[in-house]
Design a protein around this motif. Structure first.
Motif, PDB file in Angstrom:
ATOM      1  N   SER A  63       0.831  -1.376   0.020  1.00  0.00           N
ATOM      2  CA  SER A  63      -0.076   0.418  -0.004  1.00  0.00           C
ATOM      3  C   SER A  63       1.096   1.104   0.145  1.00  0.00           C
ATOM      4  CB  SER A  63      -0.285  -0.444   1.078  1.00  0.00           C
ATOM      5  OG  SER A  63      -0.374   0.635   2.297  1.00  0.00           O
ATOM      6  N   LEU A  64       2.233   1.107   0.205  1.00  0.00           N
ATOM      7  CA  LEU A  64       2.928   2.054   0.564  1.00  0.00           C
ATOM      8  C   LEU A  64       3.277   2.646  -1.552  1.00  0.00           C
ATOM      9  CD1 LEU A  64       5.276   1.155   2.875  1.00  0.00           C
ATOM     10  CD2 LEU A  64       3.236   3.122   3.065  1.00  0.00           C
ATOM     11  N   LEU A  65       3.537   1.330  -2.235  1.00  0.00           N
ATOM     12  CA  LEU A  65       3.845   1.857  -3.196  1.00  0.00           C
ATOM     13  C   LEU A  65       2.736   2.827  -4.269  1.00  0.00           C
ATOM     14  CD1 LEU A  65       3.979  -1.967  -4.586  1.00  0.00           C
ATOM     15  CD2 LEU A  65       5.635   0.169  -3.575  1.00  0.00           C
ATOM     16  N   PRO A  66       1.024   2.975  -4.207  1.00  0.00           N
ATOM     17  CA  PRO A  66       0.608   3.928  -5.238  1.00  0.00           C
ATOM     18  C   PRO A  66       1.080   5.315  -4.646  1.00  0.00           C
ATOM     19  CG  PRO A  66      -0.905   1.550  -3.928  1.00  0.00           C
ATOM     20  CD  PRO A  66       1.366   1.779  -3.255  1.00  0.00           C
ATOM     21  N   ALA A  67       0.475   6.660  -4.643  1.00  0.00           N
ATOM     22  CA  ALA A  67       0.389   7.423  -4.572  1.00  0.00           C
ATOM     23  C   ALA A  67      -0.155   8.044  -3.429  1.00  0.00           C
ATOM     24  CB  ALA A  67      -0.055   8.169  -5.811  1.00  0.00           C
ATOM     25  N   LYS A  68      -1.591   7.242  -3.420  1.00  0.00           N
ATOM     26  CA  LYS A  68      -2.267   7.479  -2.342  1.00  0.00           C
ATOM     27  C   LYS A  68      -2.462   5.948  -1.446  1.00  0.00           C
ATOM     28  CE  LYS A  68      -4.335  11.702  -3.687  1.00  0.00           C
ATOM     29  NZ  LYS A  68      -5.583  12.651  -4.590  1.00  0.00           N
ATOM     30  N   ILE A  69      -3.558   5.914  -0.590  1.00  0.00           N
ATOM     31  CA  ILE A  69      -3.932   4.876   0.129  1.00  0.00           C
ATOM     32  C   ILE A  69      -5.283   4.757   0.336  1.00  0.00           C
ATOM     33  CG2 ILE A  69      -3.121   5.389   2.129  1.00  0.00           C
ATOM     34  CD1 ILE A  69      -3.108   2.674   3.020  1.00  0.00           C
ATOM     35  N   PHE A  70      -6.185   3.793  -0.215  1.00  0.00           N
ATOM     36  CA  PHE A  70      -7.549   3.894  -0.354  1.00  0.00           C
ATOM     37  C   PHE A  70      -8.051   3.972   2.063  1.00  0.00           C
ATOM     38  CE2 PHE A  70     -11.814   1.740   0.784  1.00  0.00           C
ATOM     39  CZ  PHE A  70     -12.669   2.617   0.774  1.00  0.00           C
ATOM     40  N   VAL A  71      -8.743   5.005   2.356  1.00  0.00           N
ATOM     41  CA  VAL A  71      -8.644   5.441   3.779  1.00  0.00           C
ATOM     42  C   VAL A  71      -9.337   3.600   4.357  1.00  0.00           C
ATOM     43  CG1 VAL A  71     -11.315   5.980   3.456  1.00  0.00           C
ATOM     44  CG2 VAL A  71      -8.932   7.150   5.428  1.00  0.00           C
ATOM     45  N   ASN A  72      -9.811   3.311   4.270  1.00  0.00           N
ATOM     46  CA  ASN A  72     -10.436   1.906   4.674  1.00  0.00           C
ATOM     47  C   ASN A  72      -8.996   0.931   5.175  1.00  0.00           C
ATOM     48  OD1 ASN A  72     -12.851   3.216   5.082  1.00  0.00           O
ATOM     49  ND2 ASN A  72     -14.112   1.577   3.937  1.00  0.00           N
ATOM     50  N   LEU A 122     -13.713   4.077  -5.607  1.00  0.00           N
ATOM     51  CA  LEU A 122     -12.998   3.741  -7.184  1.00  0.00           C
ATOM     52  C   LEU A 122     -11.649   2.729  -7.337  1.00  0.00           C
ATOM     53  CD1 LEU A 122     -13.939   2.694 -10.521  1.00  0.00           C
ATOM     54  CD2 LEU A 122     -13.179   4.886 -10.479  1.00  0.00           C
ATOM     55  N   VAL A 123     -11.198   1.703  -8.043  1.00  0.00           N
ATOM     56  CA  VAL A 123      -9.726   1.441  -7.928  1.00  0.00           C
ATOM     57  C   VAL A 123      -9.781   2.500  -9.408  1.00  0.00           C
ATOM     58  CG1 VAL A 123      -9.029   0.179  -6.171  1.00  0.00           C
ATOM     59  CG2 VAL A 123     -10.006  -0.520  -8.567  1.00  0.00           C
ATOM     60  N   ARG A 124      -7.755   3.074  -9.336  1.00  0.00           N
ATOM     61  CA  ARG A 124      -7.649   3.601 -11.018  1.00  0.00           C
ATOM     62  C   ARG A 124      -6.523   3.973 -10.531  1.00  0.00           C
ATOM     63  NH1 ARG A 124     -10.315   6.558  -6.761  1.00  0.00           N
ATOM     64  NH2 ARG A 124      -9.245   8.995  -6.683  1.00  0.00           N
ATOM     65  N   TRP A 125      -5.997   4.484 -11.703  1.00  0.00           N
ATOM     66  CA  TRP A 125      -4.430   4.875 -11.819  1.00  0.00           C
ATOM     67  C   TRP A 125      -4.333   5.996 -11.694  1.00  0.00           C
ATOM     68  CZ3 TRP A 125      -0.002   2.657 -13.156  1.00  0.00           C
ATOM     69  CH2 TRP A 125       0.144   1.196 -13.874  1.00  0.00           C
ATOM     70  N   TYR A 126      -3.653   6.880 -10.122  1.00  0.00           N
ATOM     71  CA  TYR A 126      -3.204   8.315  -9.367  1.00  0.00           C
ATOM     72  C   TYR A 126      -2.338   9.014 -10.315  1.00  0.00           C
ATOM     73  CZ  TYR A 126      -5.072   6.645  -4.897  1.00  0.00           C
ATOM     74  OH  TYR A 126      -6.156   5.433  -4.579  1.00  0.00           O
TER      75      TYR A 126
END
Length: 233
Positions: A63-72, A122-126
């Motif tokens: 989860s540290l790899l994407p630009a953001k992390i889903f809050v839940n 919604l999962v997507r590219w940041y």
């Protein structure tokens, strides 16, 4: 400790990462790869404390790899890694394994604290990831395949067709990045380039959805404006 437990401990890490990489090989965004892998292992953490720490450390690191992390996901990971049954872990893991896992757990907790959160499911590219992915594709494609503008645009649009259908922001990010790349390479005198130009010229900033931050909307709008000015020269 029994050898089978040790194997299960390492196997679980290996399987999580293998499945995640399999989704990445299918050109999915980092957040979608994470979400799809989580669907497979969500219930595994309930099998015991060893499974709980391995699953949450593994997903915490990913989860540290994407630009953001889903809050839940951030909330779940932090709570799970702060509520471990150390006595049970000591019964099923060696001292060396537990020390290593706790070091990785601490790394996740320290870094996830500062990770920007995403409230949209919604999962997507940041934004920044999308731009980087398009540039990476274009660089490889033009080095290995062709410098024909029509072929380049068609290949890029086909590669990111699925992503462009997600949101208007993703679509315009992709199209703008393609245009910026072609202009920088002076590859503009092609039919598909003029079609690309027409699509970008029709864009209105109010078409951007709430899944882009205010800064991202402002930057994308400025990039589109610069591309339009380049077209007019």
């Amino acid at each position: 400790m029994e050898e089978s437990l040790e194997w299960e401990y390492q196997e679980l890490f290996d399987e999580i990462n293998k499945d995640y990489l399999a989704y990445r090989a299918r050109n999915m965004s980092l957040s979608e790869c994470l979400a799809r892998t989580w669907d497979v292992y969500e219930n595994v953490e309930n099998m015991g404390e060893m499974e709980k720490i391995v699953v949450n450390v593994a997903f915490g690191e990913l989860s540290l790899l994407p630009a953001k992390i889903f809050v839940n996901l951030k909330k779940h990971t932090v709570e799970a890694l702060n509520q471990l049954n150390m006595f049970e872990l000591q019964q099923v893991l060696t001292t060396e394994q537990l020390t290593y896992l706790m070091r990785r757990r601490d790394h996740v907790l320290q870094n996830i604290e500062h990770k920007p959160v995403d409230a949209h499911p919604l999962v997507r590219w940041y934004y920044s990831e999308m731009k980087d992915e398009v540039i990476k594709f274009l660089n490889v494609f033009t080095q290995e395949t062709s410098h024909d503008g029509d072929i380049i645009i068609l290949a890029a649009q086909e590669r990111f067709q699925r992503d462009c259908k997600n949101t208007r922001g993703e679509n315009m990010n992709v199209q703008t990045t393609i245009a910026e790349f072609l202009i920088s390479k002076n590859i503009t005198n092609y039919e598909r380039f003029h079609l690309l130009k027409s699509e970008i010229q029709q864009f209105q900033p109010d078409q951007l959805n709430e899944q882009l931050s205010l800064d991202e909307k402002a930057e994308l709008t400025l990039r589109i404006k610069k591309v339009r000015n380049m077209y007019e020269k």
